[in-house]
Design a protein around this motif. Structure first.
Motif, PDB file in Angstrom:
ATOM      1  N   HIS A 256     -46.098  -5.681  17.702  1.00 25.51           N
ATOM      2  CA  HIS A 256     -45.955  -6.892  18.515  1.00 25.51           C
ATOM      3  C   HIS A 256     -44.729  -6.817  19.421  1.00 25.51           C
ATOM      4  N   ILE A 257     -43.597  -6.472  18.832  1.00 28.64           N
ATOM      5  CA  ILE A 257     -42.345  -6.439  19.607  1.00 28.64           C
ATOM      6  C   ILE A 257     -42.456  -5.433  20.754  1.00 28.64           C
TER       7      ILE A 257
ATOM      8  N   LEU B  32     -35.751 -13.510  24.501  1.00 29.12           N
ATOM      9  CA  LEU B  32     -36.426 -13.742  23.223  1.00 29.12           C
ATOM     10  C   LEU B  32     -37.937 -13.652  23.441  1.00 29.12           C
ATOM     11  N   SER B  33     -38.643 -13.643  22.327  1.00 23.75           N
ATOM     12  CA  SER B  33     -40.104 -13.546  22.387  1.00 23.75           C
ATOM     13  C   SER B  33     -40.715 -14.630  23.284  1.00 23.75           C
ATOM     14  N   LYS B  34     -40.225 -15.876  23.108  1.00 27.47           N
ATOM     15  CA  LYS B  34     -40.814 -16.967  23.898  1.00 27.47           C
ATOM     16  C   LYS B  34     -40.463 -16.842  25.385  1.00 27.47           C
TER      17      LYS B  34
ATOM     18  N   LYS C 186     -40.298 -14.042  26.961  1.00 27.77           N
ATOM     19  CA  LYS C 186     -41.205 -13.026  27.510  1.00 27.77           C
ATOM     20  C   LYS C 186     -42.585 -13.630  27.758  1.00 27.77           C
ATOM     21  N   ASN C 187     -43.055 -14.447  26.823  1.00 28.06           N
ATOM     22  CA  ASN C 187     -44.345 -15.120  27.035  1.00 28.06           C
ATOM     23  C   ASN C 187     -44.290 -15.999  28.276  1.00 28.06           C
TER      24      ASN C 187
ATOM     25  N   ARG D 145     -52.378  -6.184  21.022  1.00 28.65           N
ATOM     26  CA  ARG D 145     -51.411  -7.098  20.393  1.00 28.65           C
ATOM     27  C   ARG D 145     -51.262  -6.866  18.890  1.00 28.65           C
TER      28      ARG D 145
ATOM     29  N   GLN E 145     -45.195  -6.542  23.465  1.00 27.04           N
ATOM     30  CA  GLN E 145     -44.762  -7.662  24.309  1.00 27.04           C
ATOM     31  C   GLN E 145     -43.721  -7.173  25.328  1.00 27.04           C
ATOM     32  N   TYR E 146     -42.799  -6.381  24.856  1.00 26.54           N
ATOM     33  CA  TYR E 146     -41.773  -5.840  25.761  1.00 26.54           C
ATOM     34  C   TYR E 146     -42.419  -4.967  26.839  1.00 26.54           C
TER      35      TYR E 146
ATOM     36  N   TYR F  22     -50.252 -14.295  27.099  1.00 24.88           N
ATOM     37  CA  TYR F  22     -50.105 -13.129  26.204  1.00 24.88           C
ATOM     38  C   TYR F  22     -51.149 -13.128  25.087  1.00 24.88           C
TER      39      TYR F  22
END
Ligand code: DGT
Ligand code: MG
Ligand code: MG
Ligand code: MG
Ligand code: MG
Length: 259
Positions: free
Chosen positions: A152-153, A182-184, A186-187, A206, A156-157, A198
């Motif tokens: 996931h990490i 942060l993750s959010k 990036k989304n 994913r 997403q990156y 995403y």
């Protein structure tokens, strides 16, 4: 046959049997796949054909080594779980490791043209491998969760990174704009700048890929009154599930069942 004076050399061999009553995790990883992917012009960040080729190799592994109860793959790596009671090659680490890595690699080469009919295989792919023993099924689940979090990490990156690059930023600029996010964030970036949700991207990208033996109901024949006669058949199946939360494991309790 009589022992020759050279027999003593056998005594130098070390015993590498893995401990009993442990789940065996075997992880293989493509060697220099950064370069291999570039040489074969894999799509960035995810090449569907390349991932499906890895998945077919994993399916082949489950068919060839019946003690492999589950496999999880992402990018250029695959983890295979052997059941705790396996006596495959008397649990000798070097045998298990070398035979499974060479088998996987051979299938990768054999099946290449099915997935890349118009691309020549330009260099021999190779994979490294390691074995890890885990005494409890719940640790095996944590191991798999660790790999899926990693998937996931990274995905997403990489999705953000390549969207930024494809939109005109240099690789350095893309890297700079993702630093500390942060993750959010990036989304949000994907949604605001590229209208990409995403969560709607392909599950294989994913979640990675799971390979396991599913029990599927199959009609074998019709009885004399025309009603289907059904039977449970074992079928090696590929899916892209969340293996961090309990749902999948609750639905397939037999996969990591402890003796
Ligand atoms: P290693 O494992 O130490 O020999 O080195 P690499 O280069 O294999 O590095 P690793 O395993 O950490 O990362 C996997 C590399 O494979 C990463 O650079 C991207 C590449 N790769 C894997 N799947 C894909 C794909 O679907 N598309 C593209 N473009 N590249 C991929
Ligand atoms: Mg590596
Ligand atoms: Mg690699
Ligand atoms: Mg890798
Ligand atoms: Mg031999």
């Amino acid at each position: 046959m009589a022992n020759s004076k050279y027999e003593y050399v056998k005594k130098f061999e070390v015993d590498d049997k893995l401990p009993p009553h442990n789940w065996i995790v075997l992880r293989i990883d493509g060697c220099h796949f950064h370069r291999f992917a570039a040489d074969h012009m894999f799509e960035k960040p995810n090449d569907e054909n390349a991932l499906n080729l890895m998945n077919i190799c994993a399916v082949s592994m489950l068919e060839h080594f019946p003690d492999v109860v589950f496999a999880y793959g992402v990018s250029d790596e695959y983890s295979f779980i052997l059941k705790e009671t396996t006596e495959l090659y008397q649990r000798r680490a070097s045998k298990i490791l070398s035979l499974s890595v060479s088998y996987f690699t051979s299938v990768y080469v054999m099946k290449w043209k099915d997935f890349f009919p118009h691309k020549e295989l330009r260099e021999p792919p190779s994979f490294d491998g390691r074995v890890i023993c885990y005494p409890r099924a719940n640790i095996v689940r944590d191991y798999l969760a660790w790999r899926q979090v990693d998937c996931h990490i990274n995905n997403q990156y990489n999705t953000c990174f390549w969207m930024l690059v494809k939109s005109g930023k240099t690789e350095r600029e893309a890297q700079e704009s993702l630093k500390g996010t942060l993750s959010k964030d990036k989304n949000e970036l994907l949604f605001q700048h590229f209208s990409v949700n995403y969560d709607k991207l392909p599950a294989m990208f994913r979640k990675g890929s799971c390979v396991y033996v599913d029990k599927v109901e199959e009609t074998v024949k019709l009885d004399y009154s025309g009603n289907p006669v059904k039977r449970l058949r074992k079928k090696v199946t590929v899916g892209h599930f969340d293996i961090i939360s309990p749902k999948f494991w609750n639905e397939h309790p037999y996969i990591l069942e402890e003796e």
